[in-house]
Write an enzyme that holds these catalytic residues in place. Structure first.
Site, short mmCIF file in Angstrom:
data_model
loop_
_atom_site.label_atom_id
_atom_site.label_comp_id
_atom_site.label_asym_id
_atom_site.label_seq_id
_atom_site.Cartn_x
_atom_site.Cartn_y
_atom_site.Cartn_z
CG MET A 9 24.80 12.50 36.47
SD MET A 9 25.55 11.01 37.20
CE MET A 9 25.48 11.41 38.94
CB ALA A 10 30.77 16.83 35.91
CG MET A 12 35.40 14.61 40.45
SD MET A 12 36.63 13.30 40.68
CE MET A 12 36.69 13.18 42.46
N GLY A 13 31.10 13.13 39.86
CA GLY A 13 29.79 12.65 40.28
C GLY A 13 29.43 11.34 39.63
CB ALA A 74 33.63 24.38 44.63
CB SER A 126 41.79 13.02 47.68
OG SER A 126 43.00 12.97 46.95
N GLY A 128 40.96 11.83 42.23
CA GLY A 128 40.63 12.11 40.84
C GLY A 128 39.58 11.13 40.31
CE LYS A 181 41.05 16.68 47.87
NZ LYS A 181 40.43 17.45 46.86
CG HIS A 184 44.99 15.69 50.34
ND1 HIS A 184 44.87 16.10 49.03
CD2 HIS A 184 45.30 14.37 50.28
CE1 HIS A 184 45.11 15.09 48.22
NE2 HIS A 184 45.36 14.02 48.95
CG ASN A 185 43.85 19.54 47.34
OD1 ASN A 185 43.73 18.40 47.76
ND2 ASN A 185 43.08 20.02 46.38
CD GLU A 188 47.35 16.90 44.89
OE1 GLU A 188 46.50 16.35 45.62
OE2 GLU A 188 47.07 17.37 43.78
NE ARG A 287 51.09 23.61 41.47
CZ ARG A 287 50.13 22.69 41.46
NH1 ARG A 287 48.94 23.00 41.00
NH2 ARG A 287 50.35 21.47 41.90
NE ARG A 446 57.09 44.01 67.35
CZ ARG A 446 56.41 43.81 68.46
NH1 ARG A 446 57.00 43.24 69.49
NH2 ARG A 446 55.16 44.17 68.57
P1 ATR Z 1 34.08 17.84 37.41
O1 ATR Z 1 33.52 16.69 38.21
O2 ATR Z 1 34.27 17.48 35.98
O3 ATR Z 1 35.29 18.47 38.05
P2 ATR Z 1 32.64 20.37 38.01
O4 ATR Z 1 33.06 21.44 37.06
O5 ATR Z 1 33.15 20.42 39.41
O6 ATR Z 1 32.91 18.95 37.33
O7 ATR Z 1 31.06 20.32 38.09
C1 ATR Z 1 30.27 20.28 36.96
C2 ATR Z 1 28.86 19.83 37.41
O8 ATR Z 1 28.28 20.89 38.16
C3 ATR Z 1 27.92 19.53 36.28
O9 ATR Z 1 27.13 18.44 36.65
C4 ATR Z 1 27.08 20.81 36.18
O10 ATR Z 1 25.82 20.63 35.63
P3 ATR Z 1 25.55 20.87 34.05
O11 ATR Z 1 25.86 19.57 33.38
O12 ATR Z 1 24.10 21.21 33.96
O13 ATR Z 1 26.44 22.01 33.63
C5 ATR Z 1 26.97 21.14 37.63
N1 ATR Z 1 26.60 22.54 37.87
C6 ATR Z 1 27.33 23.64 37.58
N2 ATR Z 1 26.68 24.76 37.97
C7 ATR Z 1 25.50 24.35 38.50
C8 ATR Z 1 24.41 25.03 39.09
N3 ATR Z 1 24.38 26.35 39.21
N4 ATR Z 1 23.36 24.27 39.54
C9 ATR Z 1 23.39 22.94 39.44
N5 ATR Z 1 24.40 22.23 38.90
C10 ATR Z 1 25.44 22.93 38.44
#
Ligand code: ATR
Length: 468
Positions: A9-10, A12-13, A74, A126, A128, A181, A184-185, A188, A287, A446
């Protein structure tokens, strides 16, 4: 029961879950740290969201076959999340990894889950935060039948291009979606770099102010260059600074750019597959070089630079040369990106459809642009097109604009203005259109030092010469 589940639930989720909910689905949510789940539920009271503290209960909330989108960091966290799910899943359930995973990891997860009777989708996302909430470009890699099961969900939340087509389509098995993807990046990075180089030359050689450049980019956004990145560039150039209280914010931003890694993967992959991705590499290297701020300051005092000299070019002409240079470089960068897709399709057994890739990129994602419409047409008209530059429409555009790129790079070189992406694009183009190149010398060298042999232009066969 919930129609679909989202883990993580960060930013993106959460936004993908809200997007799904807004399309009429009941969504189950889960986050490793439960307080985050509670907060999302609290913030969105009244919506069709259900949360759970345990993975087991979360899985139990889902209708079968279960569809679970994982949106966690990831790498290892994705594997750990999959491992934690497996004991509670049944054959035929579908795990969708929507994070920025490396395509080889997706390939591995796809295969190992298949052995367990579970389905895996590597989903490139993609666009954001806003894209995730209101319409991302979605790049799924999975078994074709599995796409049919998740298609209604993905197509309902995806962005739509002007012709109404959803920016989601089956791309291939396993890692294909994350591969698309990744490239794509890479594109980008190149797109952003070309724009940065244009801005930099117009500012430092043309003496064109931020606000005048904002108008220029705005004007360009109404023509062939029309794209999200050109549009935001115009907005960026206009943005006033409210800290220093004068000028534009852009002038106060440090010239060091960061990266998260997908541009690097694209270029490593290009080297691996033997594809020239010089423009994409320039986007990455710019970069990397930007990080050497201290060394650059030191070197700027060690070496002298030529006096700025426009060589008699009028400002209006310079603006048009810049437009042409941008357009030509953009086409060439895409030519390199599609060359990578072509090589990957052959190397990994994916039947990538380039017109479908262009179609998906047309809305929702960062590189969306009007040029993707003729790109889609180009690959639709000719599935075996060797290089985007050889499509009649793009050949015509290059013929019209390549001189502008040549003039732009010449001016930049004469004035010591770094334009790595533009220069790389021009060199790639010149190499590509060179019927008889310089590799005869390489082959001779060569053979001279290593007896590696060479082929002759006049007689069949492989030859070695006793050079000394
Ligand atoms: P964003 O969507 O902001 O880019 P991210 O950094 O890609 O976020 O992912 C963060 C998410 O991964 C969070 O939901 C995190 O869970 P917490 O709120 O408990 O930190 C989750 N996450 C990170 N490591 C994890 C793991 N080892 N197991 C399960 N969830 C994990």
């Amino acid at each position: 029961m919930a129609n679909i589940g989202v883990i993580g639930m960060a930013v993106m989720g959460k936004n993908l879950a809200l997007n799904l909910e807004s399309r009429g689905y009941e969504v189950a949510i889960y986050n490793r740290t439960h307080s985050v789940t509670e907060e999302v539920l609290r913030e969105n009271e009244g919506l069709n969201l259900v949360g759970s503290e345990s993975i087991e209960k979360f899985v139990g909330l889902l209708e079968r076959p279960r569809k679970i989108i994982i949106m966690v960091k990831a790498g290892n966290p994705v594997d750990m999340t999959i491992e934690s799910l497996i004991p509670y899943l049944d054959k035929g359930d579908i795990i969708i990894d929507g994070g920025n995973s490396f395509f080889r990891d997706s390939e591995r997860r796809y295969r190992s889950l298949k052995e367990k009777g579970l389905n895996f989708v590597g989903l490139g996302v993609s666009g954001g935060e806003t894209g995730a909430r209101f319409g991302p470009a979605l790049m799924p890699g999975c078994d074709k039948e599995v796409y049919q099961e998740i298609k209604p969900y993905l197509e309902s939340i995806a962005a739509r291009a002007e012709d109404g087509l959803a920016c989601s389509a089956w791309l291939g098995t396993g890692g294909a979606g994350h591969y698309v993807k990744m490239v794509h990046n890479g594109i980008e990075y190149a797109d952003m770099e070309q724009i940065a180089e244009t801005y930099f030359l117009l500012k430092n050689l043309g003496g064109i102010s931020n606000l005048d450049q904002a108008d220029l980019f705005d004007q360009w956004n109404k023509g062939e260059l029309s794209s999200y990145l050109i549009e935001i560039t115009s907005n960026i150039l206009k943005e006033a600074d409210d800290t220093a209280k004068s000028g534009q914010l852009l002038d106060y931003i440090e010239d060091i750019s960061l990266q998260k890694g997908t541009g690097k993967w694209t270029n490593l992959e290009a080297v691996e597959l033997g594809v020239d991705s010089s423009v994409l590499a320039a986007g990455l290297n710019a970069r990397v070089m930007s990080m050497l701020k201290d060394e650059r300051i030191k070197a700027s005092h060690v070496f002298s630079r030529p006096q700025p000299n426009l060589g008699g070019m009028e400002i209006e002409e310079l603006k048009d040369v810049a437009r042409q240079a941008l357009l030509a470089t953009k086409i060439i960068a895409y030519a390199q990106g599609f060359a990578l897709y072509k090589a990957a399709g052959a190397a990994y057994g994916w039947d990538l459809e380039y017109d479908v890739i262009a179609q998906i990129f047309r809305a929702g994602c960062i590189i969306r642009s009007s040029l993707l419409n003729p790109m889609m047409e180009a690959f639709k008209n000719n599935k075996d097109l060797e290089n985007l530059m050889l499509d009649p429409y793009f050949t015509g555009l290059l013929e019209e604009n390549i001189q502008g790129l040549r003039d732009f790079v010449t001016l930049a070189v004469q004035n010591a203005i770094p334009v790595p992406a533009m220069a790389a694009a021009l060199s790639y183009f010149d190499t590509y259109i060179c019927e008889n190149g310089s590799a005869n010398m390489i082959q001779a060298q060569r053979d001279y030092f290593g007896s590696h042999t060479y082929r002759r232009v006049d007689i069949e066969g492989s030859f070695h010469h006793e050079w000394e």
